[in-house]
Design an enzyme around this catalytic site. Structure first.
Site: not given
Ligand code: FAD
Length: 380
Positions: A363
């Site tokens: 989230e």
């Molecule tokens: C167990 C679990 C349950 C989940 N449940 C749901 C769900 O029900 N529905 C749903 O839609 N999603 C869900 N998610 C997804 C979750 O919301 C995303 O994993 C999260 O938003 C991060 O996206 P990403 O994994 O693609 O990381 P990325 O976006 O690739 O980020 C990687 C890193 O880069 C950093 N980063 C990225 N952009 C920036 C920026 N602009 N400035 C600074 N730092 C940045 C991030 O903070 C992170 O540290 C779930 C994830 C998990 C692991």
């Protein structure tokens, strides 16, 4: 300023605490180990009205306020964060989104069953290439003959295998960027809707996380939520409230770890005295408790903002950012206070430490909360 909780709020907190102790604690270690979805426990939470807490009774919900909801989230998360994420997604993301933005038909058809817990829902925004950057939706929803045809993949979907109803965000007009995004209600079993394998996770292992694949899934036009192009706003509005729930989850994990550490420190002896008599341990407890209280105030303030019609984008993001850090720090210190026993499953704190990490990721990661907070501050 009045910090006093109402009689009703105190009663619901107590009910959640008793429920967590009596119904969630037994078997929590085994469910975590086997990555077992808490099916029976979800049924009981539905009976207690925990799955549609803030939804109006007219649509099968309990009609409670956000303060009551965060207190239930805290109590459940002290014992089993896998259960609380199910409560959080169903309440904050699915039921709240449908009640506030759905049509009367959508509410009658889906919300009543979701809020009563007869079925559970999932919220599907993240994609392999659209996590933090949720505007980069690659899933498409193309309008054709009174339907939308959905193609694409969603990642990391909580309740992915167990839900019956899925709120899916998809791009309809790529040239309009985020203003071309829509939100749709999909049902399990729609032709072309496939559920990917269950993720093997570090924490919240009882929660059921899957990728979802859509191959020409035909969705009736009446299943679109809001006006054409409302989907991104729908997702952001819904997640703003969702963050308050996750902040409460983090608070619960922190409180659970702290309570276990405090009790342990009063019985474990070293150098001829209980370890709580060593200042190094007592000061850890003082820090943990102070930080938890600060997190609790932020969580309750965000919930109060929401209940009283104030903007809660900032207060919710601050609550999540801070409470999730407190959850991580407290859980690590709770393991430390337990010494070697902290490293094994039967003392629970190692699970709380693993569960705490997710609150800094889903989230909106902690970095994204800082983006939300700083943008809000600079726009003032
Ligand atoms: C167990 C679990 C349950 C989940 N449940 C749901 C769900 O029900 N529905 C749903 O839609 N999603 C869900 N998610 C997804 C979750 O919301 C995303 O994993 C999260 O938003 C991060 O996206 P990403 O994994 O693609 O990381 P990325 O976006 O690739 O980020 C990687 C890193 O880069 C950093 N980063 C990225 N952009 C920036 C920026 N602009 N400035 C600074 N730092 C940045 C991030 O903070 C992170 O540290 C779930 C994830 C998990 C692991």
């Amino acid at each position: 300023m009045d910090f006093k909780l109402s009689e009703e709020q105190l009663l619901i907190k107590e009910a959640a605490r008793d429920f967590a102790k009596n119904e969630l604690l037994p078997g929590v270690i085994e469910r975590d180990e086997k990555q077992e979805f808490p099916k029976e426990q979800v049924k009981k939470m539905a009976e207690l009205g925990f799955l549609g807490m803030m939804t109006s009774p007219e649509y099968g919900g309990s009609g409670m306020d956000t303060i009551s909801y965060v207190m239930v989230m805290e109590e459940i998360s002290k014992i089993d964060a896998s259960c609380s994420v199910i409560v959080s997604v169903n309440n904050s993301l699915v039921c709240w989104g449908l009640e506030n933005y759905g049509t009367e038909e959508q509410k009658k058809k889906y919300l009543t069953r979701l809020a009563s817990g007869e079925i559970i829902g999932a919220f599907c925004l993240s994609e392999p290439e659209a996590g933090s950057d949720a505007t980069s939706q690659k899933t498409t929803a193309i309008e054709k003959d009174g339907h939308y045809i959905i193609n694409g993949t969603k990642n990391w979907i909580t309740n992915g295998g167990t839900a019956d109803v899925y709120l899916v965000i998809a791009q309809t007009h790529p040239e309009k960027k985020h203003k071309g995004i829509n939100a749709f209600i999909l049902e399990k079993g729609m032709p072309g809707f496939e559920i990917g394998p269950k993720e093997q996770k570090l924490g919240i292992r009882g929660s059921d996380t899957h990728s979802l694949i859509f191959n020409d899934v035909k969705v009736p036009k009446e299943n679109r939520i809001g006006e054409d192009g409302f989907g991104f706003k729908f997702a952001m509005k819904t997640l703003a409230g969702g963050r308050i729930g996750i902040a409460a989850q983090a608070l619960g994990i922190a409180s659970g770890a702290y309570e276990l550490a405090k009790e342990y420190s009063k019985v474990r002896k070293s150098f001829g005295t209980e370890i709580c008599n060593h200042q190094a341990i007592a000061f850890k407890l003082a820090d943990m408790h102070t930080q938890i209280e600060a997190a609790r105030h932020l969580v309750l303030k965000a919930a109060w903002d929401k209940d009283n019609g104030h903007d809660y984008d900032l207060s919710g993001a601050m609550a999540k950012l801070y409470a999730s850090q407190v959850a991580m720090d407290t859980a690590i210190e709770a393991v430390q206070i337990h010494g070697g026993n902290g490293y094994v499953k039967e003392y629970h704190v190692e699970r709380l430490m693993r569960d705490a990490k997710i609150t800094q990721i889903y989230e909106g990661t902690s970095e994204i909360q800082k983006v939300v907070i700083s943008r809000g501050l600079l726009a003032e």
